[in-house]
Design an enzyme around this catalytic site. Structure first.
Site, PDB file in Angstrom:
ATOM      1  N   TYR A   1     -13.874 -59.039 -35.483  1.00  0.00           N
ATOM      2  CA  TYR A   1     -12.635 -58.584 -34.833  1.00  0.00           C
ATOM      3  C   TYR A   1     -11.393 -59.122 -35.544  1.00  0.00           C
ATOM      4  CZ  TYR A   1     -14.907 -56.051 -31.133  1.00  0.00           C
ATOM      5  OH  TYR A   1     -15.625 -55.111 -30.450  1.00  0.00           O
TER       6      TYR A   1
ATOM      7  N   GLU B   1     -19.865 -56.738 -25.314  1.00  0.00           N
ATOM      8  CA  GLU B   1     -20.899 -56.779 -26.366  1.00  0.00           C
ATOM      9  C   GLU B   1     -21.718 -58.063 -26.259  1.00  0.00           C
ATOM     10  OE1 GLU B   1     -18.437 -55.989 -29.857  1.00  0.00           O
ATOM     11  OE2 GLU B   1     -17.824 -54.125 -28.901  1.00  0.00           O
TER      12      GLU B   1
HETATM   13  C1  HEM Z   1     -10.232 -53.799 -30.687  1.00  0.00           C
HETATM   14  C2  HEM Z   1     -10.944 -53.474 -31.764  1.00  0.00           C
HETATM   15  C3  HEM Z   1     -11.749 -52.212 -31.892  1.00  0.00           C
HETATM   16  C4  HEM Z   1     -11.552 -50.990 -31.339  1.00  0.00           C
HETATM   17  C5  HEM Z   1     -10.442 -50.532 -30.426  1.00  0.00           C
HETATM   18  C6  HEM Z   1     -12.630 -50.133 -31.799  1.00  0.00           C
HETATM   19  C7  HEM Z   1     -12.765 -48.813 -31.431  1.00  0.00           C
HETATM   20  C8  HEM Z   1     -13.824 -48.005 -31.795  1.00  0.00           C
HETATM   21  C9  HEM Z   1     -14.017 -46.630 -31.357  1.00  0.00           C
HETATM   22  C10 HEM Z   1     -13.091 -45.863 -30.435  1.00  0.00           C
HETATM   23  C11 HEM Z   1     -15.172 -46.187 -31.903  1.00  0.00           C
HETATM   24  C12 HEM Z   1     -15.779 -44.786 -31.734  1.00  0.00           C
HETATM   25  C13 HEM Z   1     -16.728 -44.783 -30.563  1.00  0.00           C
HETATM   26  C14 HEM Z   1     -17.355 -43.427 -30.358  1.00  0.00           C
HETATM   27  O1  HEM Z   1     -16.766 -42.596 -29.662  1.00  0.00           O
HETATM   28  O2  HEM Z   1     -18.438 -43.197 -30.883  1.00  0.00           O
HETATM   29  C15 HEM Z   1     -15.709 -47.266 -32.693  1.00  0.00           C
HETATM   30  C16 HEM Z   1     -16.845 -47.183 -33.450  1.00  0.00           C
HETATM   31  C17 HEM Z   1     -17.185 -48.123 -34.398  1.00  0.00           C
HETATM   32  N1  HEM Z   1     -16.625 -49.372 -34.572  1.00  0.00           N
HETATM   33 FE1  HEM Z   1     -15.096 -50.129 -33.562  1.00  0.00          FE
HETATM   34  N2  HEM Z   1     -13.448 -50.844 -32.609  1.00  0.00           N
HETATM   35  C18 HEM Z   1     -12.947 -52.119 -32.705  1.00  0.00           C
HETATM   36  C19 HEM Z   1     -13.488 -53.159 -33.430  1.00  0.00           C
HETATM   37  C20 HEM Z   1     -14.519 -53.025 -34.328  1.00  0.00           C
HETATM   38  C21 HEM Z   1     -15.019 -54.067 -35.178  1.00  0.00           C
HETATM   39  C22 HEM Z   1     -14.538 -55.509 -35.181  1.00  0.00           C
HETATM   40  C23 HEM Z   1     -15.976 -53.529 -35.953  1.00  0.00           C
HETATM   41  C24 HEM Z   1     -16.796 -54.227 -37.022  1.00  0.00           C
HETATM   42  C25 HEM Z   1     -16.448 -54.234 -38.265  1.00  0.00           C
HETATM   43  C26 HEM Z   1     -16.114 -52.142 -35.575  1.00  0.00           C
HETATM   44  C27 HEM Z   1     -17.013 -51.248 -36.117  1.00  0.00           C
HETATM   45  C28 HEM Z   1     -17.245 -49.977 -35.618  1.00  0.00           C
HETATM   46  C29 HEM Z   1     -18.246 -49.085 -36.174  1.00  0.00           C
HETATM   47  C30 HEM Z   1     -19.149 -49.386 -37.363  1.00  0.00           C
HETATM   48  C31 HEM Z   1     -18.205 -47.929 -35.396  1.00  0.00           C
HETATM   49  C32 HEM Z   1     -19.050 -46.651 -35.592  1.00  0.00           C
HETATM   50  C33 HEM Z   1     -18.321 -45.802 -36.567  1.00  0.00           C
HETATM   51  C34 HEM Z   1     -18.958 -44.462 -36.830  1.00  0.00           C
HETATM   52  O3  HEM Z   1     -20.038 -44.172 -36.305  1.00  0.00           O
HETATM   53  O4  HEM Z   1     -18.335 -43.702 -37.559  1.00  0.00           O
HETATM   54  N3  HEM Z   1     -15.210 -51.868 -34.587  1.00  0.00           N
HETATM   55  N4  HEM Z   1     -14.884 -48.364 -32.603  1.00  0.00           N
END
Ligand code: HEM
Ligand SMILES: Cc1cc2nc3c(=O)[nH]c(=O)nc-3n(C[C@H](O)[C@H](O)[C@H](O)COP(=O)(O)OP(=O)(O)OC[C@H]3O[C@@H](n4cnc5c(N)ncnc54)[C@H](O)[C@@H]3O)c2cc1C
Length: 404
Positions: A100, A142
């Site tokens: 994060y 998580e």
């Molecule tokens: C406050 C911080 C964060 C927010 C608001 C956020 C938001 C999101 C959202 C909205 C999605 C798409 C969910 C869906 O509808 O499938 C997502 C997917 C994802 N997030 Fe985050 N995230 C955050 C932090 C992180 C962190 C720290 C990581 C790690 C590096 C991360 C890695 C991912 C990955 C790998 C996906 C899937 C992407 C894909 O399938 O294309 N996120 N996140």
């Protein structure tokens, strides 16, 4: 309860419009910068198909905008569904709390890069607060999910051997995988998915989610994969490898099951509405109902091109027949022909006026976005309360209808 400080609130109210207008550009630059600084995140963490299509950038942007407006407009009613969808997706990818900080650094960099001098130290501090409120909510969820499964983020993965691979339709295959070690198989909740990690020809790994289509048997897992053809754009890279290259005897890596669209087992009637490969989570839920000897009132409504393209049709029909109060109704775009002995067969799009809907049911939707949107409004028009409708979407959720 998570709230913004009195100092940050007016600054967020004042800057929400400009951040909102530029959020997609911010998200795009954020990912470009993030992958420049941390190319390892493109190996086994982020889905490069979603990046190429721009859907993940838009999902991130949308989620931040929805969350920031909720913080200022309805601080007592944060978008739980949105947070829980994201947290489940994160857990299925093994996202770690320390990552994060990395996302924060790159997101704040992108906000500064796009908005320039408008980002005064006060504005930066207020948006940092929004970020950390959201990050805190997500990491908490998580952490809870990892600890409930007795794992750390690094070890959500497990190798399985493909025991069966069979063709469902021209473009859908089903895989049954079995365990290759003595460790017990963790249970799934009906409707959940796993993330599959695929070793790609260029040596990197690519994650993709697949819904479980069979009830737990303590030995293996089952999922069905539709071949994604590009139609002018590149063909889907993981689904085509699964179809063409992965065979019986090969080893595949899957995460533990996660996902928040799961069966309501309170006893209320259930209505499953799916189109195309959207049948997958419904088949998983049905299989679990059969395994549990359920007496629930279950209605399966499915739309497809024709009977031949209806994946998992025999399994679904067998499961419906094994339940004492279940029925299966289908709609085929190419006409009502077919030999599967279903309870109702119609031509055209799914039409809720052609089937009786039970009072007080829980509705589950899965399919392409236009189907989800039409089905949800069709149900709402017929008086179904929006909170009784849940949907699973096979990609980043750009709609976020259930955050309303
Ligand atoms: C406050 C911080 C964060 C927010 C608001 C956020 C938001 C999101 C959202 C909205 C999605 C798409 C969910 C869906 O509808 O499938 C997502 C997917 C994802 N997030 Fe985050 N995230 C955050 C932090 C992180 C962190 C720290 C990581 C790690 C590096 C991360 C890695 C991912 C990955 C790998 C996906 C899937 C992407 C894909 O399938 O294309 N996120 N996140
Ligand atoms: C919760 C969940 C459950 C799911 N369950 C299932 C399931 O049970 N069964 C199933 O079959 N699928 C399921 N999916 C979808 C699955 O995870 C994959 O998205 C799907 O298999 C396609 O992956 P792919 O690698 O083949 O396609 P990708 O390579 O990711 O391509 C996806 C799209 O992006 C386009 N694209 C790729 N590169 C570019 C480019 N450079 N420019 C423009 N466009 C591009 C492609 O043309 C294609 O339309 C699920 C998804 C989620 C999120």
């Amino acid at each position: 309860m998570l709230t913004l400080s009195e100092r940050s609130r007016p600054i967020i109210v004042a800057t929400l419009p400009v951040v909102g207008e530029n959020i997609e550009e911010i998200a795009e630059r954020f990912y470009r910068h993030l992958f420049g600084e941390h190319p390892e995140l493109l190996d086994g963490m982020f889905n490069r198909g979603n990046q190429a299509e721009g859907t993940q950038q838009r999902a991130l942007a949308g989620s931040v905008a929805v969350f920031a407006s909720a913080l200022v407009n309805h601080p007592d009613h944060l978008p739980d569904r949105l947070l829980s969808r994201v947290a489940h997706k994160h857990a299925s990818l093994g996202v770690r709390p320390d990552q994060y900080q990395v996302v924060y650094d790159n997101l704040m960099w992108a906000i500064g890069d796009v908005l320039g001098d408008a980002v005064t130290p006060e504005v930066a501090a207020a948006w940092s607060e929004v970020y950390w409120v959201m990050a805190f909510a997500l990491t908490n969820m998580e952490r809870g999910m990892y600890s409930a499964r007795g794992v750390r983020p690094e070890i959500v993965w497990r190798d399985w051997r493909v025991e069966e691979k069979f063709r469902e339709t021209d473009d859908v295959v089903t895989f049954r995988v079995g365990r290759i070690d003595d460790r017990p198989v963790r249970t799934s909740l009906p409707g959940q998915y796993v993330t599959l990690q695929m070793l790609m020809p260029d040596g990197t790994h690519q994650p993709r989610q697949y819904s479980l289509t069979g009830a737990d048997d303590g030995e293996g897992r089952q999922f069905s994969v539709k071949r994604v053809s590009g139609g002018g754009k590149p063909d889907g890279e993981v689904s085509n490898l699964l179809h063409d290259v992965v065979n019986v005897g090969d080893v595949v890596t899957l995460s533990l099951p996660f996902g928040d669209v799961v069966l309501d087992d309170s006893g209320r009637p259930l209505v499953f509405c799916s189109a195309g490969i959207g049948i997958a989570p419904m088949a998983g839920m049905l299989s679990n109902l059969v395994a549990a000897g359920s007496h629930f009132d279950v209605r399966v409504l499915h739309a497809d091109l024709n009977e031949e393209s209806f994946a998992l049709r025999q399994q679904v029909l067998d499961d419906v027949r094994a339940l004492p109060h279940a029925s299966l109704h289908v709609w085929y775009e190419q006409g009502a022909e077919g030999s599967l002995p279903v309870d109702g067969r119609h031509a055209g799009w799914m039409d809720f006026s052609q089937v009786p809907l039970t009072e007080g049911a829980a509705y589950y939707l899965c399919g392409p976005m236009p189907f989800l949107q039409a089905a949800r409004s069709g149900l709402i028009d017929r008086g179904v309360p929006p909170q009784d409708i849940q949907y699973e979407f096979f990609g980043p959720d750009l709609w976020q209808a259930d955050t309303e």
